[in-house]
Design an enzyme around this catalytic site. Sequence first.
Site, PDB file in Angstrom:
ATOM      1  N   ALA A  37       0.858  -1.190   0.000  1.00 19.96           N
ATOM      2  CA  ALA A  37       0.000   0.000   0.000  1.00 19.96           C
ATOM      3  C   ALA A  37       0.891   1.235   0.000  1.00 19.96           C
ATOM      4  O   ALA A  37       2.026   1.192   0.472  1.00 19.96           O
ATOM      5  CB  ALA A  37      -0.876  -0.009   1.242  1.00 19.96           C
ATOM      6  N   GLY A  86       0.715  -5.127   0.655  1.00 20.81           N
ATOM      7  CA  GLY A  86      -0.384  -5.197  -0.311  1.00 20.81           C
ATOM      8  C   GLY A  86       0.080  -5.733  -1.659  1.00 20.81           C
ATOM      9  O   GLY A  86      -0.723  -6.274  -2.423  1.00 20.81           O
ATOM     10  N   GLU A 143      -0.212  -9.301  -1.290  1.00 18.14           N
ATOM     11  CA  GLU A 143      -1.642  -9.625  -1.275  1.00 18.14           C
ATOM     12  C   GLU A 143      -2.208  -9.578  -2.698  1.00 18.14           C
ATOM     13  O   GLU A 143      -3.022 -10.421  -3.094  1.00 18.14           O
ATOM     14  CB  GLU A 143      -2.389  -8.652  -0.353  1.00 18.14           C
ATOM     15  CG  GLU A 143      -1.992  -8.854   1.107  1.00 18.14           C
ATOM     16  CD  GLU A 143      -2.614  -7.850   2.049  1.00 18.14           C
ATOM     17  OE1 GLU A 143      -2.360  -6.637   1.866  1.00 18.14           O
ATOM     18  OE2 GLU A 143      -3.357  -8.265   2.956  1.00 18.14           O
ATOM     19  N   GLU A 193       3.904  -5.380   7.294  1.00 18.75           N
ATOM     20  CA  GLU A 193       3.015  -4.357   7.869  1.00 18.75           C
ATOM     21  C   GLU A 193       3.263  -4.135   9.349  1.00 18.75           C
ATOM     22  O   GLU A 193       3.078  -3.030   9.870  1.00 18.75           O
ATOM     23  CB  GLU A 193       1.542  -4.746   7.652  1.00 18.75           C
ATOM     24  CG  GLU A 193       1.042  -4.591   6.227  1.00 18.75           C
ATOM     25  CD  GLU A 193       1.229  -5.839   5.384  1.00 18.75           C
ATOM     26  OE1 GLU A 193       2.035  -6.720   5.762  1.00 18.75           O
ATOM     27  OE2 GLU A 193       0.560  -5.934   4.337  1.00 18.75           O
TER      28      GLU A 193
END
Length: 267
Positions: A75, A118, A121, A141
């Site tokens: 992210a 992310g 992911e 994270e």
Amino acid sequence: MANPHAPYLDGCTDILSELDDKYVLSLRLNRPKARNALRTQLLHELAQTLGKANRDEHVRCVVLTGGEKVFAAGADITEMADKTPVDVLNDPRADHWAAIRTFNKPLIGAVNGFCLGGGNELAMHCDILIAGKNAQFGQPEINLGIIPGAGGTQRLTQMIGKSKAMRMVLAAQFMSAEDAEKAGLVAEVCEPELTYDKAYALACVIASKPPVAARLAKESVLKASDALLAEGLAFERKAFGTLFATEDKAEGVAAFMEKRKPVFKGR
Ligand code: HXC
């Protein structure tokens, strides 16, 4: 990608795209200066592109790739700085992730370099992963005072098992391409300069199969884990949002942006 200048969806800058006569749509994440961090605009472009591809009979398989040294760094941390739990609840990115999750044609990931947070992911939303030897997979994270928020805790555990998933999620340890293949995260490892070509060749094979059967085959394979996934995804999302109220998250994100070590206090 032979010609990244003929975009599949007009107006995209964060995603380069090309549809060819083999029914294969190639997509490349394109924010090299920010290490392909998944800002909202990028996720929006990806969701829109896959939405169009879902409805387009000229697309039978998609290859998603990133850069030579970074697939995606996760992210966009700069977007997370001022976010509250309510902001997370209202975040349009959840809809973009849902569009990626419900893309119903085969999606092949070609991963070189860092594939983090992310980014990992997103890779795990792909149906098959081909990785270059230089790939490194991670869910760091926790270093920011948060946890994965787009299914990382769930898909990673399903794919590589609890103990290895815990090591990645709790200790932020990375996994090499070789170990990722052994663990079942990726299907094949190759020289980094061949990663996209291998993924594309596989996409061509899949695109030559009957498209409706391919779609239902994908949906059927996903059903092997989907039922368990739904509850876990909902829990993870709530936990992710809750962490945006902590001092540790503010400290983790500030430390990243100020390029220093964070000091966590458990508050
Ligand atoms: C915003 C990022 C970024 C990120 C890197 N940059 N990662 N910006 N969000 N995730 C920026 C840096 O600030 C820097 O900007 C530039 O990209 C180059 O980064 P460097 O660190 O200098 O590059 P390098 O040495 O090549 O290291 C690459 C890297 C490292 C190993 C990928 O950048 C890194 O560790 N990034 C953070 C990874 C991470 O913590 N991901 C998890 C994010 S949270 P300047 O302006 O200085 O050039 C997450 C939650 C998902 O993903 C939730 C989903 C709902």
